[in-house]
Design a protein around this motif. Structure first.
Motif, PDB file in Angstrom:
ATOM      1  N   ALA A 299      45.549  19.295 117.474  1.00  0.00           N
ATOM      2  CA  ALA A 299      45.845  17.962 116.958  1.00  0.00           C
ATOM      3  C   ALA A 299      44.595  17.312 116.374  1.00  0.00           C
ATOM      4  N   GLN A 300      43.440  17.541 117.010  1.00  0.00           N
ATOM      5  CA  GLN A 300      42.184  16.992 116.480  1.00  0.00           C
ATOM      6  C   GLN A 300      41.876  17.588 115.112  1.00  0.00           C
ATOM      7  N   ASP A 301      42.081  18.890 114.968  1.00  0.00           N
ATOM      8  CA  ASP A 301      41.853  19.541 113.669  1.00  0.00           C
ATOM      9  C   ASP A 301      42.792  18.974 112.606  1.00  0.00           C
ATOM     10  N   TYR A 302      44.034  18.717 113.005  1.00  0.00           N
ATOM     11  CA  TYR A 302      45.008  18.167 112.070  1.00  0.00           C
ATOM     12  C   TYR A 302      44.576  16.777 111.599  1.00  0.00           C
ATOM     13  N   ILE A 303      44.154  15.941 112.545  1.00  0.00           N
ATOM     14  CA  ILE A 303      43.712  14.593 112.185  1.00  0.00           C
ATOM     15  C   ILE A 303      42.486  14.655 111.280  1.00  0.00           C
ATOM     16  N   LEU A 304      41.597  15.609 111.540  1.00  0.00           N
ATOM     17  CA  LEU A 304      40.413  15.767 110.691  1.00  0.00           C
ATOM     18  C   LEU A 304      40.821  16.116 109.260  1.00  0.00           C
ATOM     19  N   LYS A 305      41.770  17.043 109.100  1.00  0.00           N
ATOM     20  CA  LYS A 305      42.247  17.403 107.758  1.00  0.00           C
ATOM     21  C   LYS A 305      42.883  16.196 107.069  1.00  0.00           C
ATOM     22  N   LEU A 306      43.657  15.445 107.836  1.00  0.00           N
ATOM     23  CA  LEU A 306      44.322  14.273 107.276  1.00  0.00           C
ATOM     24  C   LEU A 306      43.290  13.242 106.822  1.00  0.00           C
ATOM     25  N   LYS A 307      42.291  13.025 107.672  1.00  0.00           N
ATOM     26  CA  LYS A 307      41.253  12.040 107.348  1.00  0.00           C
ATOM     27  C   LYS A 307      40.444  12.466 106.133  1.00  0.00           C
ATOM     28  N   ASN A 308      40.087  13.744 106.042  1.00  0.00           N
ATOM     29  CA  ASN A 308      39.331  14.222 104.894  1.00  0.00           C
ATOM     30  C   ASN A 308      40.138  14.116 103.603  1.00  0.00           C
ATOM     31  N   ALA A 309      41.455  14.323 103.704  1.00  0.00           N
ATOM     32  CA  ALA A 309      42.312  14.153 102.532  1.00  0.00           C
ATOM     33  C   ALA A 309      42.320  12.700 102.079  1.00  0.00           C
ATOM     34  N   VAL A 310      42.284  11.780 103.035  1.00  0.00           N
ATOM     35  CA  VAL A 310      42.217  10.356 102.698  1.00  0.00           C
ATOM     36  C   VAL A 310      40.898  10.044 102.005  1.00  0.00           C
ATOM     37  N   TYR A 311      39.799  10.616 102.481  1.00  0.00           N
ATOM     38  CA  TYR A 311      38.508  10.430 101.822  1.00  0.00           C
ATOM     39  C   TYR A 311      38.572  10.928 100.376  1.00  0.00           C
ATOM     40  N   ASP A 312      39.190  12.089 100.155  1.00  0.00           N
ATOM     41  CA  ASP A 312      39.324  12.629  98.794  1.00  0.00           C
ATOM     42  C   ASP A 312      40.118  11.674  97.909  1.00  0.00           C
ATOM     43  N   ALA A 313      41.193  11.116  98.457  1.00  0.00           N
ATOM     44  CA  ALA A 313      42.006  10.176  97.689  1.00  0.00           C
ATOM     45  C   ALA A 313      41.197   8.935  97.331  1.00  0.00           C
ATOM     46  N   ASP A 314      40.412   8.445  98.278  1.00  0.00           N
ATOM     47  CA  ASP A 314      39.595   7.267  98.017  1.00  0.00           C
ATOM     48  C   ASP A 314      38.562   7.561  96.940  1.00  0.00           C
ATOM     49  N   ASP A 315      37.957   8.742  96.982  1.00  0.00           N
ATOM     50  CA  ASP A 315      36.988   9.128  95.951  1.00  0.00           C
ATOM     51  C   ASP A 315      37.644   9.155  94.569  1.00  0.00           C
ATOM     52  N   LEU A 316      38.854   9.701  94.495  1.00  0.00           N
ATOM     53  CA  LEU A 316      39.545   9.828  93.212  1.00  0.00           C
ATOM     54  C   LEU A 316      39.858   8.455  92.620  1.00  0.00           C
ATOM     55  N   PHE A 317      40.453   7.593  93.421  1.00  0.00           N
ATOM     56  CA  PHE A 317      40.844   6.286  92.902  1.00  0.00           C
ATOM     57  C   PHE A 317      39.635   5.392  92.670  1.00  0.00           C
ATOM     58  N   ASP A 318      38.590   5.559  93.453  1.00  0.00           N
ATOM     59  CA  ASP A 318      37.376   4.798  93.207  1.00  0.00           C
ATOM     60  C   ASP A 318      36.769   5.182  91.866  1.00  0.00           C
ATOM     61  N   GLU A 319      36.866   6.457  91.516  1.00  0.00           N
ATOM     62  CA  GLU A 319      36.383   6.910  90.211  1.00  0.00           C
ATOM     63  C   GLU A 319      37.200   6.272  89.090  1.00  0.00           C
ATOM     64  N   PHE A 320      38.536   6.271  89.250  1.00  0.00           N
ATOM     65  CA  PHE A 320      39.388   5.655  88.235  1.00  0.00           C
ATOM     66  C   PHE A 320      39.011   4.198  88.009  1.00  0.00           C
ATOM     67  N   LEU A 321      38.939   3.467  89.107  1.00  0.00           N
ATOM     68  CA  LEU A 321      38.691   2.028  89.024  1.00  0.00           C
ATOM     69  C   LEU A 321      37.309   1.726  88.458  1.00  0.00           C
TER      70      LEU A 321
END
Length: 604
Positions: free
Chosen positions: A62-84
């Protein structure tokens, strides 16, 4: 572990619905993807909230799963921050309406495939990635219906951590008596105050240090915080240098050991002194003896007072002279709780509601283990709350707690749980700093803003004003302490209690780390770094998605070019006091950069 990710999901939900992003994606017909993406991010947020509510009690899978989920959120934030960021830059350079600027921005690109099309495709790919991870939440027992602990606006408590000390008069007298005891035959003797975290060892040492009897007896009094220098990293030279620097504004770090020894001998030699070594944590006898021999140069009757959480450390220092600090008496525990939970309201109040709160409060105090810090934090948390909140806290909040320091941490986390999500992120980010680090308030506020953690609490409130309010809330709720004021009465510097810092580090997990060298072992889950000391392995910066690089004042020689090349997702970059005269053109590639510190890079 999940909190910084939770904060980002809240930010992403707003960004995905913003006009700029919707116009970008509508150009190529991907606008409908945004609504679906927003639903996915909302699901991820609920899963992360559920993970946080489990207080770290997750299996490895479960910890590994949450880590993957959190890193995916970081990637999304990086992408949209670039757009903006790109859209904002274009908006600043062109006039006209927003939609015209957005279209103009993409139409002027020479690429055969427009940037708008590429960005829209990236949104589609991102949604597919997030969906593939988020859809597995049931596999690990996470719920998307979980409700976090009810969030509240700030309490009206004005309690200041160091202003009121209860029930330590007898302890002060006992320790002063031990320090003034003329029966010891050694020229320099050692005394330890030992006890569990949060008992008030440092506060007690401060009371003794400033006692008039002690001032009259010891012409020279010196204070230094060793700050969890554990056995592996116990640095004798650093401790001696800190002692020297406590007497003047001169800097002694970087001097050879022989010169440090001679200067210390000149300071202490033949003089009757008291030195306080606060928060010592070394259980290696040989290392202690190495430090001890440099302190054996004082006049007859000199004393070294040590505070420590380790009984083994107290034995290593001197098994004969140690003072085991106990918790407050029940009477004093109640006095402290009453001051923090009721304040002035307690005086002359005899109505039925107050009597019921007193009854509940006395049951709550019993579960605080006589630890002043725990009592103070719980009292602050309940200040101004109604009877149902007190009853809920008494019945449920402490239900799983037993004796011991881990349980004290649980009490402290209850106060954290009642923070609003942006405040949680700001507090968790404070784990970036080493223990006993003197933090400048204005710098911390800028760092919070650079990471996008500040959400205005009121309509039309500026980010700066909101950040000031965030700081005030955390200060009043006892997350910060030791405030040093500026000339106009505002906070300039502050520190964080060791137990509170431990709490922040436990919550942050590997997301935030303190390093004494830049090394290739940094994991993909590390996003924020505080660099301590001057070591840098081979000018090598591992390629990972670091968002914060903050340093102490140590001199360090490394390749700024290599740092920029490998860490191009930085929001915060601290390059102060490095002797830098020019920056490489590649600094312009740090599209996400919001905070750059180039102070004190003087040209010689």
């Amino acid at each position: 572990m999940a909190e910084l990710g939770i904060s980002l999901t809240g930010k992403l939900i707003e960004v995905v619905g913003s006009q700029v992003i919707r116009e970008i994606c509508s150009i190529w017909g991907y606008k409908s993807q945004l609504d679906n993406l927003r639903d996915t991010i909302t699901t991820i947020r609920q899963v992360l909230l559920d993970a946080e509510s489990k207080n770290g009690k997750l299996c490895h899978e479960a910890q590994d799963y949450i880590l993957k989920l959190k890193n995916a959120v970081y990637d999304a934030d990086d992408l949209f921050d670039e757009f903006l960021t790109l859209a904002k830059l274009k908006q600043q350079n062109k006039g006209g309406k927003l939609s015209e600027k957005v279209r103009d921005f993409f139409s002027t690109k020479k690429n055969s495939v427009s940037v708008a099309y590429s960005m829209s495709r990236e949104v589609k790919k991102l949604k597919k990635k997030l969906d593939s991870i988020a859809s597995n939440h049931n596999t690990f027992g996470f719920s998307i219906d979980s409700q976090p602990i009810r969030e509240r606006r700030e309490e009206t408590c004005s309690y200041v951590y160091k202003e009121e000390i209860v029930g330590r008069e007898r302890d002060v007298d006992n320790i002063v008596h031990m320090l003034l005891d003329s029966g010891t035959h050694e020229s320099v003797s050692f005394l330890s105050i030992v006890g569990v975290g949060g008992l008030g060892k440092t506060t007690l040492a401060q009371l003794v240090f400033n006692d008039d009897r002690v001032k009259n007896e010891f012409p020279l009094r010196l204070w230094t915080c060793v700050s969890d220098e554990n056995t592996k990293d116990f640095d004798v030279k650093k401790i001696l240098t800190n002692i020297l620097e406590s007497t003047s504004h001169d800097k002694y770090h970087g001097l050879p050991m022989d010169l440090v020894q001679r200067k210390l001998g000149g300071l202490l030699g033949g003089r009757k002194y008291l030195i306080v070594l606060d928060d010592l944590w070394n259980e290696d006898r040989d290392r202690w003896l190495t430090l001890r021999k440099f302190l054996m140069v004082g006049g007859i009757g000199s004393r070294v007072l040590v505070t420590t959480r380790s009984k083994r450390t107290a034995i290593v220092v001197d098994d004969e002279y140690k003072y085991e600090l106990e918790g407050l008496s029940l009477e004093n525990s109640w006095r402290l709780f009453e001051m923090t939970a009721f304040g002035e309201k307690a005086k002359g109040t005899h109505d039925a509601n107050y009597s019921e709160l007193v009854k509940l409060g006395k049951q709550i105090v019993l579960k605080c283990f006589s630890v002043p810090l725990a009592i103070r934090v719980v009292g602050t948390l309940l200040y101004g709350q109604n009877e149902s909140k007190w009853r809920s806290f008494q019945e449920c909040g402490l239900a799983r707690l037993n004796n011991g320091e881990n349980e004290i941490m649980s009490i402290l986390k209850l106060s954290y749980d009642n923070l609003e999500s942006p405040l949680k992120a700001c507090f968790t980010y404070c784990s970036l700093f080493p223990k006993d680090f003197k933090i400048e308030k204005e710098t911390l506020i800028r760092l919070w803003m650079a990471q996008g953690y500040i959400v205005p609490l009121e309509v039309d409130q500026s980010l700066e004003d909101a950040a000031e309010e965030y700081f005030s809330i955390l200060l009043r709720r006892c997350f910060f302490q030791g405030a040093e004021m500026n000339k106009i009465g505002g906070v300039r510097y502050f520190r964080i209690h060791d137990l509170i810092q431990d709490l922040a580090q436990n919550i942050a997990g590997n997301d935030v780390v303190t390093l004494n060298s830049i090394a290739s072992e940094l994991g993909d889950d590390v996003h924020h770094i505080f660099h301590v000391g001057s070591k840098c392995r081979g000018n090598f910066f591992p390629n990972c998605k670091i968002r914060s690089y903050v340093r102490d004042d140590s001199k360090i020689n490394f390749s700024v070019v290599k740092l920029i090349e490998n860490w191009n997702f930085l929001r915060t970059l601290d390059l102060h006091k490095l002797g830098i005269q020019t920056l490489p053109d590649s600094i312009g590639n740090l599209l996400h950069l919001r905070y750059l510190d180039l102070s004190y890079n003087y040209v010689v």
